[in-house]
Design a protein around this motif. Structure first.
Motif, short mmCIF file in Angstrom:
data_model
loop_
_atom_site.label_atom_id
_atom_site.label_comp_id
_atom_site.label_asym_id
_atom_site.label_seq_id
_atom_site.Cartn_x
_atom_site.Cartn_y
_atom_site.Cartn_z
N LYS A 100 0.85 -1.19 0.00
CA LYS A 100 0.00 0.00 0.00
C LYS A 100 0.88 1.24 0.00
CE LYS A 100 -3.61 2.30 2.76
NZ LYS A 100 -4.52 2.17 3.93
N ALA A 112 -3.37 7.46 5.88
CA ALA A 112 -3.50 6.05 5.51
C ALA A 112 -4.81 5.77 4.78
CB ALA A 112 -3.43 5.18 6.77
N ASP A 115 -4.98 4.33 -1.37
CA ASP A 115 -4.33 3.05 -1.67
C ASP A 115 -3.99 2.98 -3.16
OD1 ASP A 115 -3.52 0.43 -1.91
OD2 ASP A 115 -5.42 -0.46 -1.29
N GLY A 191 6.32 -2.71 5.47
CA GLY A 191 5.19 -2.23 6.27
C GLY A 191 4.22 -3.35 6.61
N GLN A 193 1.29 -3.31 7.74
CA GLN A 193 -0.14 -3.08 7.60
C GLN A 193 -0.82 -4.29 6.95
OE1 GLN A 193 2.15 -0.92 6.29
NE2 GLN A 193 2.20 -1.46 4.12
N ASN A 194 -0.04 -5.16 6.31
CA ASN A 194 -0.61 -6.35 5.67
C ASN A 194 -1.03 -7.41 6.69
OD1 ASN A 194 1.95 -7.19 6.41
ND2 ASN A 194 2.43 -8.13 4.43
N GLU A 196 -3.26 -6.76 8.74
CA GLU A 196 -4.69 -6.44 8.84
C GLU A 196 -5.18 -6.58 10.28
OE1 GLU A 196 -6.45 -8.89 5.77
OE2 GLU A 196 -5.76 -7.53 4.19
N THR A 216 6.55 -0.25 9.39
CA THR A 216 5.71 0.76 8.72
C THR A 216 6.30 1.08 7.36
OG1 THR A 216 6.95 2.63 9.66
CG2 THR A 216 5.05 1.82 10.92
N ASN A 221 0.44 2.98 11.00
CA ASN A 221 -0.46 1.82 10.97
C ASN A 221 -0.70 1.30 12.39
OD1 ASN A 221 1.81 0.23 11.66
ND2 ASN A 221 2.20 -0.38 9.55
N GLU A 222 -1.26 0.11 12.52
CA GLU A 222 -1.64 -0.40 13.84
C GLU A 222 -0.44 -0.72 14.72
OE1 GLU A 222 -4.67 -2.45 10.95
OE2 GLU A 222 -2.54 -1.89 10.93
#
Length: 406
Positions: A100, A112, A115, A191, A193-194, A196, A216, A221-222
């Motif tokens: 992303k 964020a 995409d 990163g 973020q994958n 999820e 990141t 991200n989370e």
């Protein structure tokens, strides 16, 4: 009747337009993003040629799997493919999964909520599961590499553990003058973020072959804040759990793109060597993307590596001499053992040379005063040491502990 024919002609023209877009659009996009300067390169000495041919070269970061072209065939665009890795005498290429990127991407502040990769996935006619899922995009990149390895007739070998790394090195040692030595490939992630939001997805990615990951990319991200995000915070509780799980599994933790607060948090909790896979140093190129001297010292204290990139954001001037200057700063600050290559090839960067011309770095390091042993270490020896140790899981690794992300 006439209106019907006109309608059919319009539909046919639209279909032809779409077919053309899908066929050539991704290639046009890559050519515009992954460029190589046309300026003449410095001459290469006989000493550099002989030394380069004896090196075991490792590059910590390339984004080649993002693009729609055959890894095993020589391309007329981009920076990396198997033939050019062979030309450059590369032993091991670490290939990152980019899942992303934000609209209007910049080094200072990105949200964020956009995409770009979704549209690339659609335009490249990737499986529909990749259009909306960041996890599936990474799993698709792993599938692409697996297919390339299967089709390469032993020229390309996957690396996932110390044994497969040893097998690669043995295969290169056994190669004769009449045969090309095999090239290794190891999967990384740009990163997490994958994930999820589910730590159990880290185990899915590990099972798919991923052995390194940055926390990141260009947005928060989370797990943590990005150097290029909006809040730029440190590690979240979820991020701390992921770092611990990565270390247990034998996945190298990468701090590239991480916020300063996140870098501090990772280096404070790390039990195993940490890498900055691709970037530069503030001392020679004062861009926020690059590491300060304090960060370099803290990272070196973990036993880790600083991978120096080849583009202007990393070294300000993408010449071989500027790359060598950044590498010299790391050597002089913390010692040769913490220096590595981190090209960021095929990562939407403009460089002075592609991977077939890596001898330019060997020559530049000679010119700046590196010894042969220092060049061997920086061009790959250090990376081999850290990977061989870091890919070994803890015995036994503890289980992942559930899907919550806080």
């Amino acid at each position: 009747m006439r209106r019907g024919r006109i309608a059919l002609i319009i539909v046919a023209l639209l279909a032809l337009l779409l077919a053309t877009l899908f066929a050539v659009g991704p290639g046009i996009a890559e050519r515009s993003m992954n460029q190589t300067l046309s300026a003449p390169l410095p001459p290469v000495s006989e000493r550099a040629k002989q030394l380069h041919a004896s090196l075991t070269i490792v590059d910590l970061h390339s984004d080649t799997l993002l693009w729609q072209r055959s890894f095993n065939d020589r391309a007329k665009r981009g920076h990396v493919d198997l033939p050019r890795l062979q030309d450059g005498h590369v032993a091991l290429q670490i290939l990152s999964s980019v899942t992303k990127t934000p609209a209007g991407q910049n080094y200072d502040a990105n949200g964020a909520d956009s995409d770009n990769i979704r549209w690339l996935a659609i335009a490249q006619l990737q499986p529909m599961r990749t259009w909306g899922s960041l996890l599936q995009r990474s799993l698709w990149h792993a599938e692409k590499l697996d297919r390339a390895i299967s089709a390469a007739d032993g020229r390309l070998l996957g690396v996932t553990d110390p044994a497969s790394l040893d097998a690669l090195l043995a295969g290169r040692s056994a190669a004769t003058a009449a045969s090309q030595p095999p090239v290794g490939a190891l999967l990384s992630i740009e990163g997490l973020q994958n994930l999820e939001g589910d730590i159990q997805n880290l185990d899915r990615l590990y099972q798919a072959g991923f052995r390194m990951a940055g926390l990141t990319h260009f947005f928060d991200n989370e797990l943590a804040g990005s150097m290029h995000g909006l809040k730029k915070g440190g590690l979240t509780p979820f991020g701390r759990r992921v770092v611990s799980r990565m270390e247990a599994l034998g996945m190298i933790v990468d701090i590239a793109h991480l916020s300063p607060a996140g870098v501090t948090d990772v280096l404070a909790m790390a039990r195993r060597p940490v890498v900055s896979s691709h970037g530069g140093v503030q001392a020679t190129c004062a861009v926020n993307r690059n590491l300060s001297d304090d960060q370099i010292r803290q990272l070196a204290a973990t036993g880790g590596l600083i991978g120096i990139g080849y583009w202007d954001g990393a070294v300000c001037d993408p010449s071989p001499a500027s790359i060598a200057k950044a590498m010299r700063h790391v050597r002089d600050l913390v010692g040769i053992r913490h220096l590595a290559l981190g090209s960021d090839y095929d990562g939407a960067v403009t460089v002075a040379f592609d991977t077939s011309n890596l001898i330019q770095i060997t020559q530049a390091l000679i010119d700046i005063g590196f010894t042969d042993d220092e060049i061997r270490a920086a061009m790959g020896g250090n990376a081999l040491r850290v990977l061989s140790a870091g890919l070994m899981p803890l015995t036994p690794p503890p289980p992942a502990d559930g899907p919550e992300n806080s």
